[in-house]
Design a protein around this motif. Sequence first.
Motif, short mmCIF file in Angstrom:
data_model
loop_
_atom_site.label_atom_id
_atom_site.label_comp_id
_atom_site.label_asym_id
_atom_site.label_seq_id
_atom_site.Cartn_x
_atom_site.Cartn_y
_atom_site.Cartn_z
N VAL A 34 0.88 -1.17 0.00
CA VAL A 34 0.00 0.00 0.00
C VAL A 34 0.91 1.22 0.00
CG1 VAL A 34 -1.75 1.30 1.29
CG2 VAL A 34 -1.84 -1.21 1.22
N PHE A 54 -1.33 -1.25 -4.24
CA PHE A 54 -2.51 -0.39 -4.14
C PHE A 54 -2.04 1.01 -3.82
CE2 PHE A 54 -6.02 1.28 -1.31
CZ PHE A 54 -6.87 1.60 -2.36
N ASN A 56 -3.05 4.76 -3.04
CA ASN A 56 -4.21 5.45 -2.47
C ASN A 56 -3.74 6.79 -1.93
OD1 ASN A 56 -6.97 5.39 -1.71
ND2 ASN A 56 -6.41 4.97 0.40
N LYS A 70 -11.06 3.10 2.64
CA LYS A 70 -10.75 2.53 1.32
C LYS A 70 -9.61 1.52 1.43
CE LYS A 70 -11.44 2.32 -3.10
NZ LYS A 70 -12.70 1.83 -3.64
N ILE A 71 -8.63 1.81 2.25
CA ILE A 71 -7.53 0.86 2.47
C ILE A 71 -8.07 -0.42 3.12
CG2 ILE A 71 -5.39 0.41 3.74
CD1 ILE A 71 -4.76 3.44 3.43
N GLU A 73 -11.05 -1.60 2.98
CA GLU A 73 -11.84 -2.29 1.95
C GLU A 73 -10.91 -3.09 1.02
OE1 GLU A 73 -14.02 -0.54 -1.91
OE2 GLU A 73 -14.83 0.23 -0.02
N LYS A 74 -9.82 -2.48 0.62
CA LYS A 74 -8.87 -3.15 -0.28
C LYS A 74 -8.20 -4.35 0.41
CE LYS A 74 -6.52 -3.53 -4.08
NZ LYS A 74 -7.14 -3.86 -5.35
#
Length: 187
Positions: A34, A54, A56, A70-71, A73-74
């Motif tokens: 991330v 990912f 973000n 959102k993190i 969720e990912k």
Amino acid sequence: MKVAIFASGNGTNFDAIANSQELKEAGLKIEILVCDQPNAPVISKAKDLKIPVFVNELKNYPSRKLYEQKIIEKLASYDLDYIFLAGYMKVVTSELLNRYPNKIINIHPSLLPKFSGLDAIQRAFDSSEKETGVTIHYIDEGVDTGPVIRQEKIAILPSDSVDSLEERIHQKEHEMYIKVILDLIKK
């Protein structure tokens, strides 16, 4: 052990962890990187190793809460044991902390509580201190205030420049993070 690594920059700690044969043999699996910076060099390092990335950016959200949601969720599709922060330049808030209690570990280039926050190496170099070091700790809602897992000292030599001190600190970080992760795998 399944982990995510969060990073924002060059990714030297990411690189050390991802390329450690000892960690691979012990069962470490980096599920995802991330990153909050779309042009960070760590992204290409992860892609070269076929590790999913990912990206973000906080600026794309009206609040830090939505950014972290959102993190979360990912990461939901991964059954993560830990999250390792490796030069991740965002303060983690209760959103992530509550989702991953006692599972988020950070590395910091100082002997905490001294020189917490940004520019720790430069501030230690500019101080009258004779030593600094590296701290690996669980994170909490403060900045570099969570329970310490391991600390090691590094002398600030009269011959040091900021660059030479930084190089020695990074080398120590790489060694320490691998040892701490190995200890976690053995638990």
